[in-house]
Design a protein around this motif. Structure first.
Motif, short mmCIF file in Angstrom:
data_model
loop_
_atom_site.label_atom_id
_atom_site.label_comp_id
_atom_site.label_asym_id
_atom_site.label_seq_id
_atom_site.Cartn_x
_atom_site.Cartn_y
_atom_site.Cartn_z
N LEU A 244 15.50 11.52 -47.40
CA LEU A 244 14.42 12.06 -48.24
C LEU A 244 14.75 11.84 -49.72
O LEU A 244 13.89 11.45 -50.52
N GLY A 245 16.02 12.04 -50.07
CA GLY A 245 16.44 11.80 -51.45
C GLY A 245 16.33 10.34 -51.83
O GLY A 245 15.85 9.98 -52.90
N ASN A 246 16.71 9.49 -50.88
CA ASN A 246 16.59 8.04 -51.06
C ASN A 246 15.15 7.66 -51.39
O ASN A 246 14.86 6.92 -52.32
N LEU A 247 14.22 8.23 -50.60
CA LEU A 247 12.79 7.92 -50.77
C LEU A 247 12.31 8.43 -52.13
O LEU A 247 11.53 7.76 -52.82
N GLY A 248 12.83 9.58 -52.56
CA GLY A 248 12.46 10.11 -53.88
C GLY A 248 12.86 9.16 -54.99
O GLY A 248 12.09 8.87 -55.90
N ASP A 249 14.08 8.61 -54.88
CA ASP A 249 14.54 7.63 -55.89
C ASP A 249 13.65 6.39 -55.90
O ASP A 249 13.27 5.89 -56.96
N LEU A 250 13.30 5.91 -54.70
CA LEU A 250 12.45 4.70 -54.63
C LEU A 250 11.07 4.98 -55.22
O LEU A 250 10.50 4.13 -55.92
N GLU A 251 10.53 6.17 -54.98
CA GLU A 251 9.19 6.53 -55.51
C GLU A 251 9.22 6.65 -57.03
O GLU A 251 8.22 6.39 -57.70
N GLU A 252 10.38 7.05 -57.59
CA GLU A 252 10.47 7.12 -59.06
C GLU A 252 10.38 5.71 -59.65
O GLU A 252 9.68 5.47 -60.63
N ILE A 253 11.07 4.78 -59.01
CA ILE A 253 11.10 3.40 -59.51
C ILE A 253 9.72 2.75 -59.36
O ILE A 253 9.20 2.12 -60.28
N SER A 254 9.10 2.97 -58.18
CA SER A 254 7.82 2.31 -57.91
C SER A 254 6.91 3.24 -57.12
O SER A 254 6.91 3.22 -55.89
N PRO A 255 6.15 4.12 -57.82
CA PRO A 255 5.32 5.13 -57.14
C PRO A 255 4.32 4.48 -56.20
O PRO A 255 3.68 3.48 -56.52
N THR A 256 4.20 5.04 -54.98
CA THR A 256 3.20 4.55 -54.01
C THR A 256 1.91 5.34 -54.22
O THR A 256 1.91 6.57 -54.11
N PRO A 257 0.79 4.67 -54.54
CA PRO A 257 -0.47 5.40 -54.76
C PRO A 257 -0.79 6.31 -53.58
O PRO A 257 -0.62 5.91 -52.43
N GLY A 258 -1.19 7.56 -53.91
CA GLY A 258 -1.60 8.48 -52.85
C GLY A 258 -0.45 9.22 -52.21
O GLY A 258 -0.66 10.05 -51.33
N ARG A 259 0.78 8.92 -52.62
CA ARG A 259 1.93 9.62 -52.03
C ARG A 259 2.40 10.71 -53.00
O ARG A 259 2.17 10.61 -54.21
#
Ligand SMILES: CC1(C)CN=C(N2CCN(c3ncnc4sc(CC(F)F)cc34)CC2)S1
Length: 466
Positions: A244-259
């Motif tokens: 979950l933390g990994n996914l948070g880091d990835l979303e900071e770099i490249s936010p997925t619309p709607g997530r």
């Protein structure tokens, strides 16, 4: 040798990220188990092509845009590697000697030796991209996670259902037997015990998009992000705080619309830690702290780092906690000093006393951070603190305004403490910790002032001990 069924074959050749996501989705929604060896070989092949052997020319299409090519993953290549793995495992393990359908310690040891004996004699274990069966089958190299995963994948080939991957924040091993409690490792607290689907999550979370120290493969990171969302939506990250933390880091770099935003994912990671692991994992808090620091939310960063230290103080530091030690070393000796420098140079905040240097809660969390680290070291077989820690502590401590340092009364100064709940503990029966003094004495190379400061922080902790 039965290779893949039509079910798997229909997705090949894999030519783009969505093809890989479709294959994983099918594997994760079949009534039977996802094929760990197949999925690890696929991810390893793609990762190797996009990061290690970037032999791919950038594709210049008619619009002259530089379109990187996603490697075409041919069925024949993947099936050959898969067959090599299955053949090696089945040829090495004579199951007639192990008639019981459940795994035994002897069998786990035997299969571990089969995997281990086929590894190269000596190589740098901490190198990147050594985590997959692709690395094992084409280079005979695996890191510590890769060895444990390969053993679990081997048991799946042998059709055992009671052998699974166990993960701590610093280690990976194999659990087996009825209640999955039999395992060589008994020292680790609250490990993540994986289901087959969480074992898929572990190889997705273990994807390493790094090409070199400064560059990541955008395609590999994007594939990892899409696969983590797939696993998240299917509920397979529910008990996996690090993923979950990994996914948070990835979303900071490249936010997925709607997530949801990264903070929601870091919060989910912390909630999972509390709900399933007795709040004994450190990384959920250091993921959050690092995010807050990067976004200059320094008050919130100190809060998260103090929470991380409040977790680690319940442990004894030993050699195996290397990664966690490095994490706290970077926070104390790099991130916090950087933060102090940057807020100290913020004149406006200084004039209006709005910066963290005037904020008692920040100072309280700062002390709680160091208090946790001191307690972590206490009674540990290995020392944690050295002169750099003391020097950086003195530096950071000195940046707080004297007004706020008075508010948080360190015992021996006698003044009342601020409202922060941390200080109410000081009213508890003070018990000076003798062995802490002994430990302090052998830090002979800390200068006098630093010593006083450490002593004060230490005494504060000593007085607050339960
Ligand atoms: C806040 C951080 C420094 C950022 N990355 C962190 N990671 C922690 C380790 N990571 C992991 N992510 C998913 N699963 C696992 S299992 C494991 C132990 C290893 F020995 F197998 C490590 C790990 C991912 C990256 S903690």
């Amino acid at each position: 040798m039965a290779g893949f069924r039509e079910r798997e074959k229909q997705y090949f050749p894999l030519q783009k990220i969505q093809d890989v996501v479709d294959l994983f989705k099918d594997q994760l929604t079949t009534p039977d188990e996802p094929n760990l060896a197949l999925l690890s070989i696929v991810l390893g092949l793609i990762e190797n092509t996009l990061t290690v052997n970037r032999a791919l020319p950038n594709h210049i299409d008619s619009s002259q845009s530089l379109e990187p090519i996603f490697p075409v993953v041919e069925l024949s290549i993947v099936e050959a590697l898969y067959t090599k793995f299955v053949t090696q495992i089945k040829r090495s393990v004579d199951l007639t000697k192990f008639p019981d359908g459940n795994a035994t310690r002897e069998l786990v040891k035997f299969v571990s030796d089969v995997v281990w004996s086929s590894l190269m004699r000596s190589y740098y274990k901490d190198k990147a991209h050594l985590q997959s069966l692709y690395s094992y089958l084409t280079g005979n190299k695996l890191d510590c996670f890769g060895v444990a995963f390969a053993v679990v994948a081997a048991f799946q080939v042998l059709e055992y259902k009671d052998v699974h991957l166990a993960l701590s924040e610093d280690h990976a091993w194999v659990v087996f037997g009825e209640d999955l409690k039999d395992s060589a490792e008994v020292t680790w607290h609250e490990p993540v015990i994986c289901t087959r689907q969480m074992e898929v999550a572990s190889i997705v979370s273990g994807i390493n998009p790094s090409i070199n120290a400064t560059t990541d493969s955008v395609e590999m990171a994007s594939l990892q992000q899409d696969l983590l969302w797939l696993l998240h939506d299917l509920g397979h990250l529910e008990k996996y705080p690090m993923a979950l933390g990994n996914l948070g880091d990835l979303e900071e770099i490249s936010p997925t619309p709607g997530r949801p935003p990264p903070l929601d994912l870091f919060e989910e990671s912390i909630e999972a830690n509390k709900k399933y692991y007795n709040n004994r994992h450190v990384y959920p808090y250091t993921y959050l702290g690092a995010y807050q620091y990067r976004n200059m939310n320094y008050k919130e960063a100190l809060q998260a780092w103090a929470d991380a230290a409040s977790v680690v103080k319940t442990y004894n530091y030993n050699r195996q906690d290397e990664e966690i030690y490095k994490e706290f070393l970077e926070i104390a000796n790099d991130l916090i000093p950087q933060m102090m420098k940057s807020v100290a140079s913020d004149n406006a905040a200084r004039i209006h006393h709005t910066s963290i240097l005037y904020n008692p809660d920040c100072y309280s969390n700062f002390l709680r951070f160091y208090d946790g680290i001191c307690e972590w070291e206490e009674d540990s077989p290995n020392p944690v603190l050295h002169i750099t820690w003391a020097n950086q502590l003195a530096f950071s401590l000195s940046k707080f305004d004297c007004s706020v340092r008075k508010l948080i009364a360190l015992p021996g100064t006698g003044e009342s403490s601020s409202s922060s709940e941390e200080d109410s503990e000081e009213d508890e029966e003070d018990e000076v910790n003798h062995n802490k003094d002994n430990k302090k004495d052998d830090k002979e190379n800390i200068t006098q002032t630093d010593d006083n400061k450490i002593e004060k922080v230490v005494k504060a902790r000593g007085r607050r001990r339960k």
